[in-house]
Design a protein around this motif. Structure first.
Motif, short mmCIF file in Angstrom:
data_model
loop_
_atom_site.label_atom_id
_atom_site.label_comp_id
_atom_site.label_asym_id
_atom_site.label_seq_id
_atom_site.Cartn_x
_atom_site.Cartn_y
_atom_site.Cartn_z
N VAL A 292 0.77 -1.11 0.00
CA VAL A 292 -0.04 -0.14 -0.16
C VAL A 292 0.97 1.38 -0.08
O VAL A 292 0.78 2.10 -0.74
CB VAL A 292 -0.94 0.03 1.35
N TYR A 293 1.85 1.24 0.77
CA TYR A 293 2.68 2.43 0.95
C TYR A 293 3.55 2.44 -0.38
O TYR A 293 3.60 3.79 -0.86
CB TYR A 293 3.60 2.43 2.12
N ALA A 294 3.99 1.39 -0.94
CA ALA A 294 4.92 1.33 -2.13
C ALA A 294 3.99 2.15 -3.16
O ALA A 294 4.55 2.96 -3.88
CB ALA A 294 5.27 0.14 -2.52
N ASP A 295 2.92 1.75 -3.44
CA ASP A 295 1.86 2.24 -4.51
C ASP A 295 1.60 3.63 -4.24
O ASP A 295 1.33 4.37 -5.19
CB ASP A 295 0.52 1.60 -4.49
N LYS A 296 1.58 4.06 -2.96
CA LYS A 296 1.27 5.66 -2.91
C LYS A 296 2.42 6.44 -2.68
O LYS A 296 2.52 7.45 -2.30
CB LYS A 296 0.51 5.61 -1.48
N GLY A 297 3.68 5.70 -2.82
CA GLY A 297 4.99 6.63 -3.00
C GLY A 297 5.53 7.07 -1.65
O GLY A 297 6.24 8.06 -1.70
N VAL A 298 5.21 6.09 -0.57
CA VAL A 298 5.68 6.56 0.82
C VAL A 298 6.91 5.53 0.91
O VAL A 298 6.94 4.63 0.77
CB VAL A 298 4.76 5.80 1.84
N GLU A 299 7.95 6.52 1.44
CA GLU A 299 9.20 5.89 1.77
C GLU A 299 9.24 5.26 3.11
O GLU A 299 8.65 5.82 4.01
CB GLU A 299 10.33 6.96 1.76
N MET A 300 9.63 4.15 3.04
CA MET A 300 9.65 3.23 4.49
C MET A 300 11.30 3.13 4.90
O MET A 300 12.14 2.63 4.21
CB MET A 300 9.15 1.85 3.98
N ARG A 301 11.48 3.85 5.89
CA ARG A 301 12.67 3.54 6.53
C ARG A 301 12.49 2.39 7.64
O ARG A 301 11.98 2.86 8.90
CB ARG A 301 12.97 4.99 7.30
N ALA A 302 13.11 1.52 7.48
CA ALA A 302 12.77 0.30 8.45
C ALA A 302 14.23 -0.32 9.01
O ALA A 302 15.27 0.01 8.58
CB ALA A 302 12.40 -0.87 7.20
N CYS A 303 13.65 -0.82 9.97
CA CYS A 303 14.68 -1.59 10.98
C CYS A 303 15.18 -2.88 9.97
O CYS A 303 14.34 -3.20 9.05
CB CYS A 303 14.16 -2.22 12.05
N ALA A 304 16.13 -3.64 10.12
CA ALA A 304 16.89 -4.88 9.22
C ALA A 304 15.66 -5.89 9.29
O ALA A 304 15.59 -6.19 8.13
CB ALA A 304 17.90 -5.12 10.19
N GLU A 305 14.89 -6.08 10.43
CA GLU A 305 14.04 -7.19 10.34
C GLU A 305 12.94 -6.74 9.40
O GLU A 305 12.43 -7.76 8.65
CB GLU A 305 13.59 -7.42 11.77
N SER A 306 12.24 -5.74 9.63
CA SER A 306 11.31 -5.32 8.78
C SER A 306 11.67 -5.10 7.35
O SER A 306 10.88 -5.49 6.33
CB SER A 306 10.34 -3.81 8.97
N ARG A 307 12.89 -4.78 7.16
CA ARG A 307 13.48 -4.41 5.57
C ARG A 307 13.61 -5.79 4.99
O ARG A 307 13.38 -5.77 3.54
CB ARG A 307 14.73 -3.80 5.58
#
Length: 434
Positions: A292-307
Protein backbone atom coordinates in the motif's frame (compact mmCIF):
# COMPACT_ATOMS: atom_id res chain seq x y z
CA UNK A 1 -2.22 55.20 7.21
CA UNK A 2 -2.80 53.69 10.66
CA UNK A 3 -0.03 52.17 12.71
CA UNK A 4 -1.35 48.66 12.13
CA UNK A 5 -1.18 49.07 8.37
CA UNK A 6 2.28 50.61 8.24
CA UNK A 7 4.78 47.96 7.10
CA UNK A 8 7.74 50.10 8.21
CA UNK A 9 7.07 50.30 11.92
CA UNK A 10 10.02 51.12 14.13
CA UNK A 11 10.59 49.50 17.51
CA UNK A 12 8.70 52.23 19.35
CA UNK A 13 5.70 51.94 17.07
CA UNK A 14 5.70 48.15 17.39
CA UNK A 15 5.65 48.51 21.17
CA UNK A 16 2.83 51.07 21.07
CA UNK A 17 0.84 48.96 18.62
CA UNK A 18 1.17 45.74 20.63
CA UNK A 19 0.29 47.49 23.89
CA UNK A 20 -2.77 48.98 22.19
CA UNK A 21 -3.85 45.51 21.07
CA UNK A 22 -3.43 44.28 24.63
CA UNK A 23 -5.42 47.12 26.18
CA UNK A 24 -8.24 46.68 23.66
CA UNK A 25 -8.32 42.93 24.24
CA UNK A 26 -8.43 43.37 28.02
CA UNK A 27 -11.38 45.74 27.73
CA UNK A 28 -13.19 43.43 25.31
CA UNK A 29 -12.55 40.41 27.56
CA UNK A 30 -14.61 41.96 30.36
CA UNK A 31 -17.58 42.36 28.02
CA UNK A 32 -17.16 38.87 26.57
CA UNK A 33 -17.10 37.31 30.05
CA UNK A 34 -20.47 38.89 30.77
CA UNK A 35 -22.03 38.14 27.37
CA UNK A 36 -25.12 35.88 27.41
CA UNK A 37 -24.75 32.47 25.78
CA UNK A 38 -27.43 33.33 23.21
CA UNK A 39 -25.48 36.35 21.98
CA UNK A 40 -22.22 34.41 21.67
CA UNK A 41 -24.04 31.66 19.78
CA UNK A 42 -25.60 34.27 17.48
CA UNK A 43 -22.13 35.57 16.64
CA UNK A 44 -20.93 32.06 15.84
CA UNK A 45 -23.87 31.35 13.54
CA UNK A 46 -23.39 34.70 11.85
CA UNK A 47 -19.72 33.86 11.29
CA UNK A 48 -20.69 30.51 9.73
CA UNK A 49 -23.06 32.31 7.36
CA UNK A 50 -20.41 34.88 6.41
CA UNK A 51 -17.88 32.15 5.65
CA UNK A 52 -20.31 30.45 3.28
CA UNK A 53 -21.28 33.73 1.63
CA UNK A 54 -17.67 34.73 0.99
CA UNK A 55 -16.04 31.54 -0.32
CA UNK A 56 -15.08 33.10 -3.67
CA UNK A 57 -13.72 36.31 -2.11
CA UNK A 58 -11.73 34.35 0.47
CA UNK A 59 -10.21 32.15 -2.20
CA UNK A 60 -9.08 35.23 -4.12
CA UNK A 61 -7.19 36.45 -1.05
CA UNK A 62 -5.88 32.96 -0.41
CA UNK A 63 -4.58 32.78 -3.99
CA UNK A 64 -2.25 35.70 -3.23
CA UNK A 65 -0.68 33.77 -0.37
CA UNK A 66 -0.41 30.57 -2.42
CA UNK A 67 1.22 32.43 -5.29
CA UNK A 68 3.83 33.96 -2.99
CA UNK A 69 4.45 30.63 -1.29
CA UNK A 70 5.11 28.78 -4.55
CA UNK A 71 7.33 31.61 -5.84
CA UNK A 72 9.32 31.48 -2.59
CA UNK A 73 9.88 27.75 -2.98
CA UNK A 74 7.87 26.74 0.09
CA UNK A 75 7.77 22.96 0.52
CA UNK A 76 4.69 21.21 -0.86
CA UNK A 77 3.33 20.14 2.59
CA UNK A 78 3.54 23.77 3.75
CA UNK A 79 1.77 25.03 0.62
CA UNK A 80 -0.93 22.42 1.23
CA UNK A 81 -1.46 23.79 4.74
CA UNK A 82 -2.10 27.25 3.29
CA UNK A 83 -5.03 26.25 1.09
CA UNK A 84 -8.52 27.56 1.85
CA UNK A 85 -10.52 25.15 -0.25
CA UNK A 86 -14.33 25.18 -0.20
CA UNK A 87 -14.14 21.99 1.89
CA UNK A 88 -11.83 23.64 4.44
CA UNK A 89 -14.11 26.68 4.68
CA UNK A 90 -17.20 24.49 5.04
CA UNK A 91 -15.49 22.60 7.87
CA UNK A 92 -14.79 25.95 9.56
CA UNK A 93 -18.43 26.98 9.18
CA UNK A 94 -19.64 23.63 10.55
CA UNK A 95 -17.26 24.02 13.48
CA UNK A 96 -18.80 27.40 14.32
CA UNK A 97 -22.30 25.89 14.19
CA UNK A 98 -21.24 22.90 16.28
CA UNK A 99 -19.88 25.26 18.92
CA UNK A 100 -23.06 27.34 18.84
CA UNK A 101 -25.17 24.23 19.48
CA UNK A 102 -23.08 23.15 22.46
CA UNK A 103 -23.98 23.94 26.05
CA UNK A 104 -22.37 27.05 27.50
CA UNK A 105 -20.02 26.03 30.30
CA UNK A 106 -19.26 29.57 31.46
CA UNK A 107 -20.75 30.15 34.90
CA UNK A 108 -21.29 26.44 35.49
CA UNK A 109 -20.78 25.48 39.14
CA UNK A 110 -19.42 22.02 39.89
CA UNK A 111 -18.62 20.00 43.00
CA UNK A 112 -20.76 22.02 45.40
CA UNK A 113 -20.44 20.40 48.86
CA UNK A 114 -21.75 21.24 52.29
CA UNK A 115 -19.00 21.68 54.90
CA UNK A 116 -19.30 21.01 58.66
CA UNK A 117 -19.24 24.78 59.26
CA UNK A 118 -22.44 25.20 57.23
CA UNK A 119 -20.86 26.86 54.19
CA UNK A 120 -21.17 25.29 50.74
CA UNK A 121 -18.02 25.21 48.58
CA UNK A 122 -17.80 24.56 44.83
CA UNK A 123 -16.05 25.72 41.69
CA UNK A 124 -17.29 27.97 38.89
CA UNK A 125 -15.98 27.75 35.33
CA UNK A 126 -14.86 31.15 34.03
CA UNK A 127 -13.00 32.47 30.96
CA UNK A 128 -9.22 32.71 31.14
CA UNK A 129 -9.44 36.34 29.91
CA UNK A 130 -7.10 37.14 27.01
CA UNK A 131 -5.08 34.58 25.11
CA UNK A 132 -2.48 35.24 22.47
CA UNK A 133 -2.28 32.78 19.60
CA UNK A 134 0.86 32.58 17.46
CA UNK A 135 0.54 30.22 14.53
CA UNK A 136 2.03 29.38 11.16
CA UNK A 137 0.68 28.40 7.77
CA UNK A 138 -2.90 27.21 8.23
CA UNK A 139 -5.22 30.22 7.87
CA UNK A 140 -8.23 28.19 9.02
CA UNK A 141 -6.67 28.41 12.49
CA UNK A 142 -7.87 32.03 12.51
CA UNK A 143 -11.47 30.79 12.49
CA UNK A 144 -10.86 27.94 14.92
CA UNK A 145 -9.20 30.25 17.43
CA UNK A 146 -11.75 33.03 16.99
CA UNK A 147 -14.77 30.75 17.31
CA UNK A 148 -13.43 29.06 20.44
CA UNK A 149 -12.58 32.44 21.92
CA UNK A 150 -16.13 33.68 21.33
CA UNK A 151 -17.78 30.56 22.75
CA UNK A 152 -15.55 30.51 25.85
CA UNK A 153 -16.15 34.21 26.57
CA UNK A 154 -12.52 35.22 26.07
CA UNK A 155 -10.77 37.83 23.97
CA UNK A 156 -7.81 36.89 21.79
CA UNK A 157 -4.94 38.40 19.84
CA UNK A 158 -3.99 36.32 16.80
CA UNK A 159 -0.64 36.48 15.06
CA UNK A 160 -0.54 34.28 11.96
CA UNK A 161 2.43 33.55 9.75
CA UNK A 162 3.53 36.01 7.08
CA UNK A 163 2.90 33.34 4.45
CA UNK A 164 -0.87 33.53 5.13
CA UNK A 165 -1.27 37.26 5.82
CA UNK A 166 -3.85 38.04 3.12
CA UNK A 167 -5.98 35.01 3.96
CA UNK A 168 -5.83 35.77 7.69
CA UNK A 169 -6.79 39.42 7.20
CA UNK A 170 -9.81 38.45 5.10
CA UNK A 171 -10.97 35.89 7.66
CA UNK A 172 -10.42 38.26 10.59
CA UNK A 173 -12.58 40.91 8.90
CA UNK A 174 -15.46 38.40 8.78
CA UNK A 175 -14.95 37.52 12.44
CA UNK A 176 -15.10 41.16 13.49
CA UNK A 177 -18.16 41.71 11.31
CA UNK A 178 -19.92 38.76 12.98
CA UNK A 179 -19.07 40.14 16.44
CA UNK A 180 -20.29 43.64 15.59
CA UNK A 181 -23.46 42.35 13.93
CA UNK A 182 -24.23 40.46 17.14
CA UNK A 183 -23.61 43.39 19.49
CA UNK A 184 -20.28 42.13 20.80
CA UNK A 185 -17.00 44.09 20.78
CA UNK A 186 -15.08 43.69 17.52
CA UNK A 187 -11.85 43.94 19.53
CA UNK A 188 -12.68 40.59 21.16
CA UNK A 189 -10.79 39.05 18.24
CA UNK A 190 -7.84 41.03 16.88
CA UNK A 191 -5.43 39.94 14.18
CA UNK A 192 -1.92 41.39 14.20
CA UNK A 193 -1.82 43.31 10.93
CA UNK A 194 1.95 43.45 10.51
CA UNK A 195 4.34 40.61 9.69
CA UNK A 196 7.13 42.19 11.77
CA UNK A 197 8.44 39.45 14.06
CA UNK A 198 9.10 41.94 16.86
CA UNK A 199 5.37 41.83 17.63
CA UNK A 200 5.77 38.24 18.80
CA UNK A 201 8.44 39.23 21.31
CA UNK A 202 6.18 41.99 22.64
CA UNK A 203 3.05 39.83 22.73
CA UNK A 204 4.60 37.07 24.84
CA UNK A 205 5.91 39.57 27.38
CA UNK A 206 2.69 41.43 28.35
CA UNK A 207 1.36 39.65 31.46
CA UNK A 208 -0.62 42.79 32.29
CA UNK A 209 -2.79 42.14 29.22
CA UNK A 210 -2.25 38.53 28.08
CA UNK A 211 -3.15 35.61 30.36
CA UNK A 212 -1.83 32.72 28.26
CA UNK A 213 0.07 32.21 24.99
CA UNK A 214 -0.70 29.36 22.61
CA UNK A 215 1.93 28.74 19.91
CA UNK A 216 0.97 26.49 17.02
CA UNK A 217 3.58 25.82 14.39
CA UNK A 218 7.07 24.44 13.84
CA UNK A 219 9.35 23.21 16.59
CA UNK A 220 11.61 26.28 16.32
CA UNK A 221 8.71 28.67 16.90
CA UNK A 222 7.39 26.76 19.88
CA UNK A 223 10.82 26.40 21.48
CA UNK A 224 11.38 30.15 21.15
CA UNK A 225 7.98 31.00 22.66
CA UNK A 226 8.46 28.54 25.53
CA UNK A 227 11.90 29.98 26.29
CA UNK A 228 11.09 33.68 26.10
CA UNK A 229 7.46 34.00 27.20
CA UNK A 230 6.68 35.86 30.43
CA UNK A 231 3.16 34.44 30.52
CA UNK A 232 2.02 30.78 30.73
CA UNK A 233 2.25 28.73 27.50
CA UNK A 234 0.05 25.87 26.22
CA UNK A 235 2.06 23.97 23.61
CA UNK A 236 3.19 20.87 21.82
CA UNK A 237 6.58 20.56 20.14
CA UNK A 238 6.20 17.55 17.84
CA UNK A 239 3.62 15.21 16.41
CA UNK A 240 5.63 11.97 16.32
CA UNK A 241 2.62 9.64 16.42
CA UNK A 242 2.67 5.84 16.29
CA UNK A 243 0.50 2.93 15.26
CA UNK A 244 1.32 -0.37 16.96
CA UNK A 245 0.04 -3.52 15.23
CA UNK A 246 -0.39 -6.07 17.98
CA UNK A 247 -0.42 -9.86 18.05
CA UNK A 248 -3.26 -10.80 17.77
CA UNK A 249 -4.95 -8.32 15.44
CA UNK A 250 -7.44 -8.17 12.59
CA UNK A 251 -5.07 -7.87 9.64
CA UNK A 252 -7.64 -6.36 7.26
CA UNK A 253 -8.50 -3.68 9.81
CA UNK A 254 -4.82 -3.09 10.58
CA UNK A 255 -3.99 -2.46 6.92
CA UNK A 256 -6.92 -0.07 6.54
CA UNK A 257 -6.11 1.92 9.70
CA UNK A 258 -2.33 2.03 9.21
CA UNK A 259 -2.90 3.27 5.66
CA UNK A 260 -5.31 6.01 6.74
CA UNK A 261 -3.18 7.08 9.72
CA UNK A 262 -0.23 7.75 7.41
CA UNK A 263 -1.60 8.65 3.97
CA UNK A 264 -4.98 10.33 4.47
CA UNK A 265 -2.99 13.57 4.77
CA UNK A 266 0.74 13.87 5.35
CA UNK A 267 1.07 17.37 6.80
CA UNK A 268 -1.01 17.33 10.03
CA UNK A 269 0.59 16.75 13.42
CA UNK A 270 -1.69 13.72 14.04
CA UNK A 271 -0.47 11.78 10.98
CA UNK A 272 1.35 8.61 11.98
CA UNK A 273 5.14 8.78 11.61
CA UNK A 274 6.13 5.46 13.19
CA UNK A 275 4.73 1.98 12.56
CA UNK A 276 5.51 -0.71 15.15
CA UNK A 277 4.64 -4.32 14.34
CA UNK A 278 4.60 -7.28 16.73
CA UNK A 279 6.96 -10.02 15.54
CA UNK A 280 4.16 -12.61 15.58
CA UNK A 281 2.21 -10.83 12.80
CA UNK A 282 5.06 -9.11 10.94
CA UNK A 283 5.40 -11.70 8.15
CA UNK A 284 1.68 -11.56 7.39
CA UNK A 285 1.09 -7.82 7.88
CA UNK A 286 4.16 -6.01 6.55
CA UNK A 287 3.96 -7.17 2.91
CA UNK A 288 0.34 -5.98 2.74
CA UNK A 289 0.84 -2.52 4.26
CA UNK A 290 4.21 -2.22 2.54
CA UNK A 291 2.60 -2.65 -0.88
CA UNK A 292 0.00 0.00 0.00
CA UNK A 293 2.75 2.44 0.95
CA UNK A 294 4.81 1.52 -2.13
CA UNK A 295 1.85 2.17 -4.42
CA UNK A 296 1.34 5.59 -2.80
CA UNK A 297 5.00 6.60 -2.98
CA UNK A 298 5.66 6.46 0.76
CA UNK A 299 9.32 5.95 1.66
CA UNK A 300 9.78 3.29 4.33
CA UNK A 301 12.72 3.70 6.72
CA UNK A 302 12.87 0.22 8.15
CA UNK A 303 14.74 -1.73 10.81
CA UNK A 304 16.77 -4.69 9.53
CA UNK A 305 14.05 -7.22 10.33
CA UNK A 306 11.23 -5.31 8.64
CA UNK A 307 13.41 -4.43 5.65
CA UNK A 308 14.12 -8.10 5.04
CA UNK A 309 10.36 -8.70 4.79
CA UNK A 310 9.68 -5.62 2.63
CA UNK A 311 12.61 -5.66 0.21
CA UNK A 312 10.97 -7.81 -2.49
CA UNK A 313 7.87 -5.60 -2.86
CA UNK A 314 7.47 -4.00 -6.32
CA UNK A 315 8.13 -0.25 -6.27
CA UNK A 316 9.05 -0.11 -2.59
CA UNK A 317 11.19 2.86 -1.54
CA UNK A 318 13.26 1.44 1.30
CA UNK A 319 16.01 2.88 3.48
CA UNK A 320 17.72 1.71 6.65
CA UNK A 321 16.22 3.39 9.71
CA UNK A 322 18.65 5.30 11.89
CA UNK A 323 18.27 6.11 15.58
CA UNK A 324 17.12 9.61 14.61
CA UNK A 325 14.27 8.19 12.52
CA UNK A 326 12.54 6.90 15.65
CA UNK A 327 12.31 10.53 16.89
CA UNK A 328 11.34 12.08 13.56
CA UNK A 329 8.18 14.03 12.67
CA UNK A 330 8.32 13.82 8.87
CA UNK A 331 5.10 15.64 7.81
CA UNK A 332 5.78 13.97 4.47
CA UNK A 333 5.28 10.62 2.67
CA UNK A 334 7.91 8.91 4.86
CA UNK A 335 7.34 6.45 7.69
CA UNK A 336 9.64 4.60 10.07
CA UNK A 337 8.92 0.88 10.56
CA UNK A 338 10.14 -1.39 13.33
CA UNK A 339 9.40 -4.96 14.33
CA UNK A 340 9.11 -5.31 18.11
CA UNK A 341 8.85 -8.27 20.46
CA UNK A 342 5.35 -7.36 21.57
CA UNK A 343 3.29 -5.01 23.72
CA UNK A 344 5.95 -4.22 26.34
CA UNK A 345 8.50 -3.29 23.68
CA UNK A 346 5.96 -1.18 21.79
CA UNK A 347 5.00 0.80 24.91
CA UNK A 348 8.64 1.32 25.83
CA UNK A 349 9.51 2.51 22.30
CA UNK A 350 6.59 4.98 22.17
CA UNK A 351 7.32 6.43 25.61
CA UNK A 352 11.01 6.83 24.76
CA UNK A 353 10.88 8.17 21.20
CA UNK A 354 7.36 9.58 20.83
CA UNK A 355 6.28 13.16 21.40
CA UNK A 356 3.37 12.30 23.77
CA UNK A 357 0.87 13.45 21.12
CA UNK A 358 -1.23 10.54 19.77
CA UNK A 359 -0.56 6.81 19.64
CA UNK A 360 -2.77 3.87 18.66
CA UNK A 361 -2.86 0.11 19.16
CA UNK A 362 -4.56 -2.24 16.69
CA UNK A 363 -5.44 -5.40 18.58
CA UNK A 364 -8.01 -8.10 19.33
CA UNK A 365 -6.74 -8.55 22.88
CA UNK A 366 -8.80 -6.54 25.38
CA UNK A 367 -6.18 -6.73 28.12
CA UNK A 368 -3.47 -5.49 25.72
CA UNK A 369 -5.72 -2.60 24.76
CA UNK A 370 -6.31 -1.67 28.40
CA UNK A 371 -2.60 -1.77 29.22
CA UNK A 372 -1.79 0.38 26.20
CA UNK A 373 -4.40 2.95 27.27
CA UNK A 374 -3.02 3.08 30.81
CA UNK A 375 0.71 2.96 30.14
CA UNK A 376 1.31 5.01 26.99
CA UNK A 377 2.07 8.53 28.19
CA UNK A 378 0.41 10.55 25.42
CA UNK A 379 -2.30 13.19 25.27
CA UNK A 380 -4.48 10.92 23.10
CA UNK A 381 -4.28 7.11 23.21
CA UNK A 382 -6.40 5.08 20.81
CA UNK A 383 -7.58 1.52 20.25
CA UNK A 384 -8.37 0.18 16.77
CA UNK A 385 -8.66 3.53 15.02
CA UNK A 386 -6.58 6.08 13.13
CA UNK A 387 -4.42 8.70 14.81
CA UNK A 388 -5.90 11.17 12.31
CA UNK A 389 -8.95 11.41 14.60
CA UNK A 390 -6.92 13.35 17.20
CA UNK A 391 -8.65 16.61 16.40
CA UNK A 392 -11.00 18.93 18.25
CA UNK A 393 -13.67 18.81 15.54
CA UNK A 394 -13.60 14.99 15.43
CA UNK A 395 -13.70 14.83 19.24
CA UNK A 396 -16.90 16.88 19.25
CA UNK A 397 -15.26 20.01 20.66
CA UNK A 398 -16.49 22.11 17.73
CA UNK A 399 -12.95 23.21 16.99
CA UNK A 400 -9.60 23.24 18.70
CA UNK A 401 -7.09 25.89 19.55
CA UNK A 402 -4.32 23.33 19.26
CA UNK A 403 -3.21 20.00 20.70
CA UNK A 404 -1.36 20.23 23.98
CA UNK A 405 1.24 17.68 25.00
CA UNK A 406 1.73 19.52 28.29
CA UNK A 407 0.14 18.03 31.40
CA UNK A 408 -0.94 21.42 32.79
CA UNK A 409 -3.25 23.28 32.23
CA UNK A 410 -4.78 21.42 29.29
CA UNK A 411 -3.85 18.16 27.55
CA UNK A 412 -4.82 16.87 24.12
CA UNK A 413 -7.07 18.86 21.75
CA UNK A 414 -7.82 22.16 23.51
CA UNK A 415 -11.44 23.20 23.14
CA UNK A 416 -13.76 25.37 25.19
CA UNK A 417 -12.88 23.96 28.60
CA UNK A 418 -9.16 24.28 27.86
CA UNK A 419 -9.72 28.04 27.48
CA UNK A 420 -11.40 28.35 30.86
CA UNK A 421 -10.34 28.25 34.48
CA UNK A 422 -12.06 27.32 37.72
CA UNK A 423 -12.50 29.60 40.70
CA UNK A 424 -13.86 28.62 44.09
CA UNK A 425 -17.27 29.92 45.08
CA UNK A 426 -18.49 29.80 48.66
CA UNK A 427 -22.16 30.16 49.66
CA UNK A 428 -23.25 30.83 53.21
CA UNK A 429 -26.10 32.07 55.37
CA UNK A 430 -24.24 34.20 57.90
CA UNK A 431 -21.75 31.59 59.11
CA UNK A 432 -18.63 32.90 60.88
CA UNK A 433 -15.43 31.04 61.60
CA UNK A 434 -15.01 29.92 65.21
Amino acid sequence: MSICENPCMNALNISEYTLALGAQAKSAAARMAAAPAAVKNQALRRLAALLRENVAALQLENAKDLQRAVAAGLAAPMVDRLKLTPKVLETCAEGCEQLASMADVIGEIIGMKQQPSGIRVGQMRVPIGVFGMIFESRPNVTIEAASLSIKSGNACILRGGSEAIDSNKALARLVQQALSDSGLPADAVQLVQTTDREVVGQLIAMPQYVDVIIPRGGKGLIERISRDAKVPVIKHLDGNCHVYVDDPCDLDMAVKVADNAKTQKYSPCNATEGLLVARGVAAAFLPRIGQVYADKGVEMRACAESRAILQSLPGAQLADATEQDWYEEYLAPIISIKVVDGLDAAIAHINRYGSHHTDAILTRDHMHAQRFLREVDSSSVMVNTSTRFADGFEYGLGAEIGISTDKFHARGPVGIEGLTSLKYVVLGEGEVRA
